[in-house]
Design an enzyme around this catalytic site. Structure first.
Site, PDB file in Angstrom:
ATOM      1  N   HIS A 119      52.300  34.592  22.902  1.00 40.35           N
ATOM      2  CA  HIS A 119      51.553  35.265  21.833  1.00 40.35           C
ATOM      3  C   HIS A 119      51.383  36.773  22.047  1.00 40.35           C
ATOM      4  O   HIS A 119      50.288  37.322  21.862  1.00 40.35           O
ATOM      5  CB  HIS A 119      50.171  34.613  21.670  1.00 40.35           C
ATOM      6  N   HIS A 193      46.732  32.332  13.674  1.00 39.55           N
ATOM      7  CA  HIS A 193      46.428  31.208  14.564  1.00 39.55           C
ATOM      8  C   HIS A 193      45.115  30.526  14.181  1.00 39.55           C
ATOM      9  O   HIS A 193      44.303  30.201  15.054  1.00 39.55           O
ATOM     10  CB  HIS A 193      46.399  31.718  16.006  1.00 39.55           C
ATOM     11  N   GLU A 331      51.010  26.994  12.594  1.00 43.38           N
ATOM     12  CA  GLU A 331      51.372  28.405  12.729  1.00 43.38           C
ATOM     13  C   GLU A 331      52.797  28.585  12.224  1.00 43.38           C
ATOM     14  O   GLU A 331      53.748  28.136  12.866  1.00 43.38           O
ATOM     15  CB  GLU A 331      51.299  28.814  14.201  1.00 43.38           C
TER      16      GLU A 331
HETATM   17  C1  BGC Z   1      50.660  27.231  21.599  1.00 41.48           C
HETATM   18  C2  BGC Z   1      49.821  26.443  22.574  1.00 41.48           C
HETATM   19  C3  BGC Z   1      48.690  27.318  23.011  1.00 41.48           C
HETATM   20  C4  BGC Z   1      47.894  27.722  21.791  1.00 41.48           C
HETATM   21  C5  BGC Z   1      46.755  28.641  22.115  1.00 41.48           C
HETATM   22  C6  BGC Z   1      49.806  27.551  20.425  1.00 41.48           C
HETATM   23  O1  BGC Z   1      50.553  28.312  19.515  1.00 41.48           O
HETATM   24  O2  BGC Z   1      51.820  26.545  21.228  1.00 41.48           O
HETATM   25  O3  BGC Z   1      50.579  26.009  23.678  1.00 41.48           O
HETATM   26  O4  BGC Z   1      47.859  26.674  23.925  1.00 41.48           O
HETATM   27  O5  BGC Z   1      48.732  28.353  20.867  1.00 41.48           O
HETATM   28  O6  BGC Z   1      47.204  29.719  22.801  1.00 41.48           O
END
Ligand code: BGC
Length: 367
Positions: A119, A193, A331
């Site tokens: 991310h 998110h 997402e």
């Molecule tokens: C990821 C997860 C992660 C979450 C929070 C998601 O997009 O795929 O593995 O724990 O985001 O960061």
């Protein structure tokens, strides 16, 4: 408190209110923008990380509830590790070994998820203060957020100018339009998110929600949640959501992929024709309240994540804590690790090109 997008000027379209939301650790003030539409639905968005803080939509009897997880003040978002409601960038999801090659040059990113980059790195777009502007558009109240991600930030090449426009429409949809431009070849994958619970943000787990995903294939992962490169048929697996199925129906089934993700934490390959604008990616129904969420997008993938890493320790809104699987995320995105996967759709952005994607969360009810 300031009222922007004045009711008098555009009576049909509701209004936007701006409030103080606290300060960043280095003392920058941040705000909360509360957008309402003509039927009373409401979204609150902070310019800290561009996060959707609350989203109130009606159930089948017209009762509003807040259907996203979040925090009461900016501090919560400063300390957050779950990306509640946030704008995620420069690269949503994982890049293997925090490294990729463009035109023969290796770029090394910050490792913030074991060996991988997740991310956007240690200080992703979710930790940035965005410039905000309220707009009254023909579709409803909008909030335009802008951010300049500098050349080399978190290891990514190119100055990237990013603009995100959130619009709350009178038809109870939250539209998110992302655009970006760079001055050096780079990779970009932007998403939001939000963690949804359609029964209300503090109402237990989401295992009873019924989910449909328009995907015949998904991208299986290795032990560090990096795609293996395979596009695997969902048929005959717990990843088959082509017909609406309870999220919890198969989540604890003996399955190698579910075990690796601790539940669902996978990218689905959306069934969509290229160049047709937004298509339906997923539809979720919460049977007790009748709330329905449809996700429409121009993106080729969606990460379905069942809040497997939530642990009930973080203090959220209204003094609530959020246990494992208290929410789900959908997402919209390009596939994880695309910069290292030549067979996946490209995430490269060249100077002179415009990155442009749209995702809409449409709310309604079912009797
Ligand atoms: C990821 C997860 C992660 C979450 C929070 C998601 O997009 O795929 O593995 O724990 O985001 O960061």
């Amino acid at each position: 408190m300031t009222t922007l997008g004045a009711i008098g000027a555009t009576p049909r379209l509701g209004s936007t209110i701006k409030k103080s939301f606290g300060k960043t650790p280095d003392g920058q003030p941040v705000d909360l923008y509360v957008l309402t539409n003509i039927s009373g639905a409401e979204v609150s968005i902070t310019n800290y990380g561009g996060a959707v803080v609350s989203l109130k939509v009606p159930d089948r009897s017209g009762k509003l509830a807040d259907v996203v997880l979040g925090y009461e003040t900016a501090d919560g978002y400063v300390n957050d590790k779950s990306y509640f409601g946030a704008l995620v960038g420069r690269y949503g999801n994982r890049i293997a070994h925090a490294q990729f090659v463009l035109d023969g040059k290796t770029y090394t990113l910050a490792k913030n998820n074991g060996e991988n980059s997740l991310h956007g790195g240690i200080k992703g777009f979710n930790k940035a203060v965005w410039a905000a502007k309220v707009l009254s558009t023909k579709d409803g109240q909008s909030l335009e957020l802008s951010y300049l991600s500098k050349d080399g930030e978190e290891g990514f090449p190119g100055n990237l100018k990013v603009k995100v426009i959130y619009t709350l429409t009178d038809a109870n949809a939250l539209q998110i339009e992302y655009s970006a431009a760079t001055d050096k070849k780079t990779v970009v994958n932007l998403t939001n998110h939000s963690y949804f619970n359609l029964a209300g943000q503090s109402s237990g787990n989401i295992l009873g929600h019924q989910l449909m995903i328009q995907a015949d294939k998904f991208t299986p992962v290795d032990a560090s949640l990096i795609p293996t490169g395979e596009l695997r048929d969902v048929a005959g697996t717990p990843f088959d959501f082509r017909k609406s199925t309870a999220i919890g129906a198969r989540i604890d089934q003996e399955d190698e992929q579910l075990k690796l993700g601790g539940g669902y934490d996978h990218n689905f390959v959306l069934r969509r024709a290229a160049g047709v604008g937004e298509s339906l990616a997923a539809r979720v129904v919460e049977p007790t309240t009748g709330r329905v969420l449809e996700v429409w997008t121009t993106e080729p993938g969606v990460q379905f994540y069942t809040g497997n890493f939530l642990d009930g320790k973080t203090a959220g809104k209204g003094g609530m804590t959020y246990p494992r699987r208290a929410a789900f995320c959908l997402e919209t995105q390009h596939y994880p690790d695309s910069p290292n996967q030549p067979k996946f759709p490209s995430v490269v952005l060249n100077p002179g090109e415009r990155y442009h994607t749209i995702t809409t969360y449409k709310f309604s009810v079912e009797k």
